[in-house]
Design a protein around this motif. Structure first.
Motif, PDB file in Angstrom:
ATOM      1  N   LEU B  14      83.977  -5.474  39.284  1.00 34.02           N
ATOM      2  CA  LEU B  14      83.579  -4.375  40.173  1.00 34.02           C
ATOM      3  C   LEU B  14      84.570  -4.235  41.321  1.00 34.02           C
ATOM      4  CD1 LEU B  14      79.703  -4.900  40.289  1.00 34.02           C
ATOM      5  CD2 LEU B  14      80.916  -2.976  39.255  1.00 34.02           C
ATOM      6  N   GLU B  15      85.091  -5.369  41.820  1.00 30.16           N
ATOM      7  CA  GLU B  15      86.029  -5.323  42.946  1.00 30.16           C
ATOM      8  C   GLU B  15      87.357  -4.702  42.571  1.00 30.16           C
ATOM      9  OE1 GLU B  15      86.596  -8.679  45.584  1.00 30.16           O
ATOM     10  OE2 GLU B  15      84.556  -9.347  45.141  1.00 30.16           O
ATOM     11  N   ARG B  16      87.646  -4.619  41.270  1.00 26.76           N
ATOM     12  CA  ARG B  16      88.883  -3.966  40.845  1.00 26.76           C
ATOM     13  C   ARG B  16      88.803  -2.448  41.002  1.00 26.76           C
ATOM     14  NH1 ARG B  16      91.379  -8.226  37.955  1.00 26.76           N
ATOM     15  NH2 ARG B  16      89.707  -9.277  36.837  1.00 26.76           N
ATOM     16  N   LEU B  17      87.597  -1.894  41.079  1.00 25.64           N
ATOM     17  CA  LEU B  17      87.438  -0.443  41.198  1.00 25.64           C
ATOM     18  C   LEU B  17      87.998   0.025  42.535  1.00 25.64           C
ATOM     19  CD1 LEU B  17      83.805  -0.128  39.791  1.00 25.64           C
ATOM     20  CD2 LEU B  17      85.917   0.541  38.645  1.00 25.64           C
ATOM     21  N   PRO B  18      88.551   1.243  42.577  1.00 23.22           N
ATOM     22  CA  PRO B  18      89.160   1.721  43.822  1.00 23.22           C
ATOM     23  C   PRO B  18      88.110   1.918  44.908  1.00 23.22           C
ATOM     24  CG  PRO B  18      89.003   3.498  42.226  1.00 23.22           C
ATOM     25  CD  PRO B  18      88.596   2.245  41.507  1.00 23.22           C
ATOM     26  N   GLY B  19      88.423   1.451  46.118  1.00 25.31           N
ATOM     27  CA  GLY B  19      87.524   1.634  47.245  1.00 25.31           C
ATOM     28  C   GLY B  19      86.327   0.700  47.255  1.00 25.31           C
ATOM     29  N   ILE B  20      86.297  -0.275  46.349  1.00 25.13           N
ATOM     30  CA  ILE B  20      85.162  -1.204  46.289  1.00 25.13           C
ATOM     31  C   ILE B  20      85.593  -2.575  46.793  1.00 25.13           C
ATOM     32  CG2 ILE B  20      83.444  -2.289  44.765  1.00 25.13           C
ATOM     33  CD1 ILE B  20      83.130   0.748  45.066  1.00 25.13           C
ATOM     34  N   GLY B  21      85.056  -2.986  47.950  1.00 25.02           N
ATOM     35  CA  GLY B  21      85.335  -4.308  48.501  1.00 25.02           C
ATOM     36  C   GLY B  21      84.269  -5.297  48.071  1.00 25.02           C
ATOM     37  N   PRO B  22      84.359  -6.541  48.562  1.00 26.76           N
ATOM     38  CA  PRO B  22      83.409  -7.583  48.147  1.00 26.76           C
ATOM     39  C   PRO B  22      81.949  -7.210  48.411  1.00 26.76           C
ATOM     40  CG  PRO B  22      85.245  -8.544  49.359  1.00 26.76           C
ATOM     41  CD  PRO B  22      85.380  -7.052  49.470  1.00 26.76           C
ATOM     42  N   LYS B  23      81.679  -6.590  49.581  1.00 23.80           N
ATOM     43  CA  LYS B  23      80.274  -6.282  49.910  1.00 23.80           C
ATOM     44  C   LYS B  23      79.723  -5.169  49.014  1.00 23.80           C
ATOM     45  CE  LYS B  23      79.757  -8.795  53.848  1.00 23.80           C
ATOM     46  NZ  LYS B  23      78.962  -9.174  54.981  1.00 23.80           N
ATOM     47  N   SER B  24      80.538  -4.139  48.775  1.00 22.72           N
ATOM     48  CA  SER B  24      80.085  -3.064  47.884  1.00 22.72           C
ATOM     49  C   SER B  24      79.878  -3.609  46.478  1.00 22.72           C
ATOM     50  CB  SER B  24      81.121  -1.934  47.820  1.00 22.72           C
ATOM     51  OG  SER B  24      81.439  -1.476  49.098  1.00 22.72           O
ATOM     52  N   ALA B  25      80.802  -4.463  46.043  1.00 17.20           N
ATOM     53  CA  ALA B  25      80.686  -5.045  44.698  1.00 17.20           C
ATOM     54  C   ALA B  25      79.383  -5.836  44.595  1.00 17.20           C
ATOM     55  CB  ALA B  25      81.881  -5.936  44.388  1.00 17.20           C
ATOM     56  N   GLN B  26      79.061  -6.574  45.670  1.00 15.09           N
ATOM     57  CA  GLN B  26      77.840  -7.368  45.644  1.00 15.09           C
ATOM     58  C   GLN B  26      76.598  -6.470  45.584  1.00 15.09           C
ATOM     59  OE1 GLN B  26      76.875 -10.474  48.870  1.00 15.09           O
ATOM     60  NE2 GLN B  26      77.994 -11.534  47.281  1.00 15.09           N
ATOM     61  N   ARG B  27      76.600  -5.391  46.359  1.00 10.94           N
ATOM     62  CA  ARG B  27      75.452  -4.458  46.311  1.00 10.94           C
ATOM     63  C   ARG B  27      75.291  -3.901  44.909  1.00 10.94           C
ATOM     64  NH1 ARG B  27      74.510  -0.096  51.010  1.00 10.94           N
ATOM     65  NH2 ARG B  27      72.525   0.028  49.913  1.00 10.94           N
ATOM     66  N   MET B  28      76.419  -3.511  44.304  1.00 14.52           N
ATOM     67  CA  MET B  28      76.369  -2.914  42.979  1.00 14.52           C
ATOM     68  C   MET B  28      75.918  -3.951  41.947  1.00 14.52           C
ATOM     69  SD  MET B  28      79.850  -0.661  43.384  1.00 14.52           S
ATOM     70  CE  MET B  28      80.101  -0.302  41.667  1.00 14.52           C
ATOM     71  N   ALA B  29      76.435  -5.178  42.075  1.00 15.36           N
ATOM     72  CA  ALA B  29      76.061  -6.228  41.117  1.00 15.36           C
ATOM     73  C   ALA B  29      74.561  -6.523  41.194  1.00 15.36           C
ATOM     74  CB  ALA B  29      76.867  -7.502  41.385  1.00 15.36           C
ATOM     75  N   TYR B  30      74.027  -6.599  42.422  1.00 11.13           N
ATOM     76  CA  TYR B  30      72.602  -6.896  42.541  1.00 11.13           C
ATOM     77  C   TYR B  30      71.753  -5.722  42.057  1.00 11.13           C
ATOM     78  CZ  TYR B  30      73.275 -11.422  44.589  1.00 11.13           C
ATOM     79  OH  TYR B  30      73.615 -12.730  44.766  1.00 11.13           O
ATOM     80  N   TYR B  31      72.271  -4.515  42.244  1.00 11.50           N
ATOM     81  CA  TYR B  31      71.561  -3.365  41.685  1.00 11.50           C
ATOM     82  C   TYR B  31      71.500  -3.481  40.162  1.00 11.50           C
ATOM     83  CZ  TYR B  31      70.730   1.342  39.955  1.00 11.50           C
ATOM     84  OH  TYR B  31      70.242   2.413  39.261  1.00 11.50           O
ATOM     85  N   ILE B  32      72.647  -3.821  39.573  1.00 11.60           N
ATOM     86  CA  ILE B  32      72.706  -3.955  38.111  1.00 11.60           C
ATOM     87  C   ILE B  32      71.788  -5.079  37.638  1.00 11.60           C
ATOM     88  CG2 ILE B  32      74.238  -4.681  36.216  1.00 11.60           C
ATOM     89  CD1 ILE B  32      76.485  -3.092  37.731  1.00 11.60           C
TER      90      ILE B  32
END
Lengths: 198, 198
Positions: B14-32
């Motif tokens: 997720l962190e490889r996606l453009p504009g996605i930092g560690p915190k955004s990646a974590q929010r997205m991962a927990y959503y998933i």
């Protein structure tokens, strides 16, 4: 819009992610379209793998890939201290502070009379079971410093107090009304170190 | 970190996606992790489907699911006007303005002597082929209003001019130095309506 149906479908799914609006979804979709297939499929497979392998730890209800999560299964963790949190996502920020070497218990939410969430909707009975069977000296209640979290902490302190176990709460230092998930490591670390009995 | 390996892998991807930092990646991962399996797998499948089915339109090099993209294949589009853009991602914002009913041609980049990108690295020959074989009255050059985009527009105008085809460029109104992809619809729409010959 004239997007190919499969691109539109990807945009729709990306926009469902938290904090992702149409423009972010578009950036991500074009990245996925532009990047080599291997990289894109690694993301797809990571999502599938996580949904396939991740379940709840039978002891603490953290996310786990086996019966027990990595923390409960670790021989290096101090089983006499249990840190109670609302959600699995609250554990990584506490781990990153490096000041807590005990184990966790995930409630799966917080008490909320407004939303009709009572103790029976949370993993409270399981926590009490752990306290009665294991040699626990301290329970750190690290629910969020907002109304529901404080209510939950007060409720648990009253429930656990009679067992003669020390019940603590991370010290002030956490911004009130905020989310524990987003606290910076230094603040959260200091708050846990300066935890006080309730 | 104590995350389960499959969760860590998802966070990394997720962190490889453009504009996605560690915190955004974590929010997205927990959503998933939290969402039902169907919703999470729909996202994974959308990524796989897009990589599986999307290719380039053989005529204009936009993204397509068949030989021709939906715009080139549409009988409602005016084939006598071709809008030239750098990348497929530049097409949706122009479509949203609703003021252009012609077809497109994607160059696949812009001229950049600095980066060694010349006309032979872009779909310029294919554009000239379309102009010689089809009855085209106008070419709108909607490359980005930055140095590379302006250089590309000037180069194409010189190349196409002798053919007696009207060559235009969206009017000023676009913020200079910015990305066409992020322009608001009104500004971009007005700029295209007020396009001028170059």
């Amino acid at each position: 819009m004239q997007s190919a149906p499969s691109i539109q479908k990807l945009l729709d799914e990306l926009e469902r992610l938290p904090g992702i609006g149409p423009k972010s979804a578009q950036r991500m979709a074009y990245y996925i379209l532009n990047t080599d297939s291997d990289a894109a499929l690694r993301l797809a497979h990571a999502i599938e793998e996580v949904k396939d392998t991740v379940r709840f730890c039978t002891q603490c209800f953290n996310y786990a890939e086996a019966d027990l999560c990595e923390i409960c299964a670790s021989p290096r963790r101090d089983k006499s201290a249990i840190c109670v949190v609302s959600e699995p996502r609250d554990i990584p920020p506490i781990e990153r502070t490096g000041v807590f070497d005990g184990v966790y218990h995930v409630l799966g939410g917080a008490l909320s009379p407004m939303e009709g969430i009572g103790p029976e909707d949370l993993h409270v009975a399981e926590l009490m079971g752990r306290l009665s069977s294991a040699e626990v000296n301290e329970v750190v209640i690290a629910t969020n410093p907002n109304i529901e979290g404080e209510t939950t902490a007060t409720y648990l302190a009253r429930l656990i107090g009679p067992l003669g176990i020390l019940v603590t709460r991370p010290a002030s230092g956490l911004p009130v009304g905020g989310d524990l998930e987003f606290a910076d490591e230094l603040t959260l670390g200091r708050a846990i170190e300066a935890r006080r009995e309730i």
